[in-house]
Design an enzyme around this catalytic site. Structure first.
Site, PDB file in Angstrom:
ATOM      1  N   ASP A   1      40.817  35.532 -28.701  1.00  0.00           N
ATOM      2  CA  ASP A   1      40.813  36.778 -28.352  1.00  0.00           C
ATOM      3  C   ASP A   1      42.205  37.332 -28.032  1.00  0.00           C
ATOM      4  OD1 ASP A   1      39.462  38.346 -25.743  1.00  0.00           O
ATOM      5  OD2 ASP A   1      39.724  39.278 -27.720  1.00  0.00           O
TER       6      ASP A   1
ATOM      7  N   ASN B   1      41.637  25.188 -24.421  1.00  0.00           N
ATOM      8  CA  ASN B   1      40.729  26.344 -23.830  1.00  0.00           C
ATOM      9  C   ASN B   1      39.818  26.487 -24.781  1.00  0.00           C
ATOM     10  OD1 ASN B   1      40.551  28.855 -22.021  1.00  0.00           O
ATOM     11  ND2 ASN B   1      40.321  29.480 -24.019  1.00  0.00           N
ATOM     12  N   GLU B   2      38.330  26.180 -24.052  1.00  0.00           N
ATOM     13  CA  GLU B   2      37.204  26.693 -24.647  1.00  0.00           C
ATOM     14  C   GLU B   2      36.728  25.817 -25.980  1.00  0.00           C
ATOM     15  OE1 GLU B   2      36.344  30.723 -24.355  1.00  0.00           O
ATOM     16  OE2 GLU B   2      36.306  30.706 -22.320  1.00  0.00           O
TER      17      GLU B   2
ATOM     18  N   ASN C   1      35.440  28.326 -17.603  1.00  0.00           N
ATOM     19  CA  ASN C   1      35.721  29.843 -17.664  1.00  0.00           C
ATOM     20  C   ASN C   1      34.227  30.397 -17.490  1.00  0.00           C
ATOM     21  OD1 ASN C   1      38.316  29.203 -18.183  1.00  0.00           O
ATOM     22  ND2 ASN C   1      38.077  29.631 -20.475  1.00  0.00           N
TER      23      ASN C   1
ATOM     24  N   TYR D   1      29.464  39.106 -20.116  1.00  0.00           N
ATOM     25  CA  TYR D   1      28.779  38.750 -21.264  1.00  0.00           C
ATOM     26  C   TYR D   1      27.341  38.321 -20.916  1.00  0.00           C
ATOM     27  CZ  TYR D   1      33.497  38.795 -23.377  1.00  0.00           C
ATOM     28  OH  TYR D   1      34.762  39.136 -23.592  1.00  0.00           O
TER      29      TYR D   1
ATOM     30  N   GLU E   1      38.818  31.217 -15.599  1.00  0.00           N
ATOM     31  CA  GLU E   1      38.487  32.811 -15.929  1.00  0.00           C
ATOM     32  C   GLU E   1      37.523  33.413 -15.368  1.00  0.00           C
ATOM     33  OE1 GLU E   1      38.840  33.424 -20.161  1.00  0.00           O
ATOM     34  OE2 GLU E   1      40.334  31.975 -20.427  1.00  0.00           O
TER      35      GLU E   1
ATOM     36  N   TRP F   1      40.530  36.605 -15.211  1.00  0.00           N
ATOM     37  CA  TRP F   1      41.047  37.072 -16.200  1.00  0.00           C
ATOM     38  C   TRP F   1      41.035  38.631 -16.485  1.00  0.00           C
ATOM     39  CZ3 TRP F   1      43.232  34.412 -19.825  1.00  0.00           C
ATOM     40  CH2 TRP F   1      43.464  34.605 -21.260  1.00  0.00           C
TER      41      TRP F   1
ATOM     42  N   LYS G   1      40.478  43.495 -19.476  1.00  0.00           N
ATOM     43  CA  LYS G   1      40.006  42.782 -18.260  1.00  0.00           C
ATOM     44  C   LYS G   1      41.438  42.386 -17.417  1.00  0.00           C
ATOM     45  CE  LYS G   1      36.087  39.984 -20.034  1.00  0.00           C
ATOM     46  NZ  LYS G   1      36.456  40.317 -21.619  1.00  0.00           N
TER      47      LYS G   1
END
Ligand code: GCU
Length: 579
Positions: A168, A397-398, A455, A461, A492, A537, A556
């Site tokens: 993103d 990350n993720e 996160n 969401y 985050e 974030w 954000k």
């Protein structure tokens, strides 16, 4: 990795400026001989450092992904010694030619690489430097290229970004950090590692050639050690040490000299703070005292420059970090420019240094993925291991972002190998990764991490507009993560806010809702005994690839992209400073 230095033995000429660039969508450049010079046709001015996207949007290159040939000319210095081209990084991969002769290539994306060009450049000669850069990611690396065909094949059309990315933020292309022509002794200091302790001890391990001993000085302490088989180890003790911390980021000048038959033949140095960081139970200790991390995830992103190094923006951002009361930053989601860490050292900002690996899809992980992921970890640690500000490494990350069962079923051996590799390279700092909710709170990586980092976007969401439900869900995540018996960190949390949008009730995209969500999270973070803090974030709005859920930017940020404060900026300032 030693940074470019200028002293009695070394020099570094900065090749920043306006170069020329020629795009190569049909990959015909090499056959057409552009390696020897890109020619006057179809080329454009391009600022280096700087991304081509916004600079050349009107020429049609805003969304360009693929090869681009850069060219500049420079005069090789007359200094004696080796002549080495050093790139701070390119986005993302590059090959380099001097006067049409291939000189070398980049290694891990977004990290420095050096190419010895001594034999290709006569002292004083004017040479043509050509660099082919591509912002098309390797297929097998820890970044796993994604294409529009992947979205089609996997029936993920509703998630398609333009350009096609798996992350993103915007896939800027270019030579985004400085390029230096370094001259250094034929034989000299090759590299070193330095570790510090709160009692003032500074331990050095130095690799060098062409001398018989090393001499080091810092804070009034002096030490010497013989060079044996190319290595020297010595420990100095700084008298009455003044420790480095966010409250007092005191830096000493470290100097390391190589001596041959009583004559100094090379020297390197850096600014260095004396500090210790470690995990103890569910706490993170800095200099033996528990620390609560306040701060942000950021991006390297600014108008026109894209990801290009932007020194005025760095000055501004560190002023604003201090204004908010932040004491830390994660370099989400890739290693930042070395200049960023200089500011963090000077301002006392703790840094979680993150490898460039986002949303690793374990349906597509193969042996080569781990090899390249290990290389990216090794190169990041080699670059930043001597940094005072770096307190932890984040290895991904993720991963498992898609919730693919392969992540839960197959990823533990991968993480065991990767975390083991990082720990062997740097046993002095805690390791972590950023867990996404879809990977589950029993994320296999948590078994190998020193800090359980999550996160979370409850209230955005999921549970949209419902802060009570969001807070309850967050508490449940904290309680579950705390079962690992390690510190829990929220890397985050946040909400998009359109600057100027307001409501008298909980409304997504308003400034009030963004600030209220952040405050609700901070209340839970501060209350939970296993949670060591959180990063909002994001620090500032940043450009993303184009998608129906993005209004040009990810909004954000608590600051807009031009660093104007939203209500949330004032709210975190009050939460973290009381002002
Ligand atoms: C994810 C991801 C970020 C992204 C954020 C968001 O957690 O790590 O890179 O920008 O969510 O959706 O805003």
């Amino acid at each position: 990795m030693i940074r470019p230095q200028r002293n009695a033995y070394r020099d570094a000429v900065d090749l920043s400026g306006v170069w020329r660039v020629r795009f190569d969508p049909d990959e015909e450049g090499e056959a057409a001989g552009w390696a020897g010079g890109i020619g006057p046709d179809a080329s454009h001015d391009i600022a280096v450092p700087g991304s081509w996207n916004e600079q050349l949007a009107e020429a049609g290159y805003m969304n360009y992904v693929g090869p681009a040939w850069f060219e500049t000319r420079f005069r090789a210095p007359q200094n004696p010694g080796r002549r080495v081209l050093r790139f701070g990084s390119v986005d993302y991969l590059a090959d380099v030619w001097i006067d049409g002769r291939h000189a070398g290539a980049s290694s891990a994306p977004m990290l420095p690489f050096e190419i010895d060009v001594t034999e290709l450049t006569a002292p004083g000669a004017i040479v043509t430097l050509v660099v082919r850069v591509t912002n098309l990611l390797p297929v097998d690396g820890p970044m796993q290229r994604v294409t529009r065909e992947d979205y089609l094949r996997e029936n993920r059309r509703r998630e398609e970004y333009l350009p096609a990315v798996r992350f993103d933020f915007f896939p800027y292309g270019g030579i985004n950090r400085p390029v230096h022509l370094v001259t250094r002794p034929e034989a000299g200091i090759i590299d070193y590692r330095v570790t510090t302790a709160t009692d003032g001890r500074v331990a050095l391990c130095v690799e060098a050639e062409g001398g018989d001993k090393l001499r080091a000085t810092i804070g009034g302490a002096v030490g010497e050690a013989p060079l044996i088989d190319g290595r020297a180890e010595l420990t100095l003790t700084v008298p009455d040490p003044r420790l480095w911390s966010p409250a007092d980021p005191h830096l000493y000048e470290l100097s390391i000299e190589l001596v041959a038959a009583g004559v100094v033949v090379d020297e390197v140095g850096q600014q260095l703070g004396l500090r210790e960081v470690r995990v103890e139970g569910a706490r993170l200790l800095l200099n033996g005292t528990p620390v609560t991390l306040t701060g942000f995830g950021k991006h390297e992103d600014s108008p026109i420059r894209g990801r290009g190094l932007d020194l005025p923006l760095l000055v501004k951002d560190f002023q604003l970090l201090k204004w908010t009361g932040a004491n830390s930053v994660r370099t989400s989601h890739y290693p930042y420019a070395e200049e960023f860490y200089d500011f963090a050292d000077r301002h006392g900002i703790l840094v979680i240094d993150e490898v460039f690996s986002i949303n690793l899809d374990f349906r597509k992980v193969g042996p080569e993925t781990l090899v390249l992921h290990k290389q990216a970890v090794a190169e990041l640690i080699a670059r930043d291991r001597n940094r005072t500000c770096v307190i932890a490494w984040s290895l991904a990350n993720e991963p498992g972002y898609l919730g693919e069962p392969e992540y839960r079923d197959q990823s533990e051996p991968y993480w065991e190998a990767l975390f083991g590799h990082a720990r062997a390279l740097d046993p002095t700092r805690p390791l972590t990764h950023a867990n996404v909710a879809y990977a589950g709170i029993d994320d296999p990586a948590f078994r190998h991490a020193d800090i359980c980092t999550i996160n979370r976007y409850h209230g955005w969401y999921s549970e949209p507009g419902q802060l009570d439900r969001a807070a309850a869900a967050l508490r449940a995540d904290f309680d579950a993560a705390a079962q690992h018996g390690k510190p829990v960190f929220v890397a985050e949390f946040g909400a998009d806010a359109l600057a100027g949008a307001h409501a008298t009730y909980d409304q997504l995209f308003t400034e009030e809702y963004q600030a209220d969500l952040i405050e609700a999270y901070w209340h839970e973070i501060a209350a939970h005994p296993a949670v060591i803090g959180g990063h909002v974030w994001n620090f500032a709005d940043f450009r993303t690839a184009q998608h129906g859920r993005r209004v040009i930017f990810n909004l954000k940020g608590v600051f807009t992209r031009d660093r104007t404060p939203k209500s949330a900026a004032w709210r975190v300032r009050r939460l973290w400073t009381g002002k």
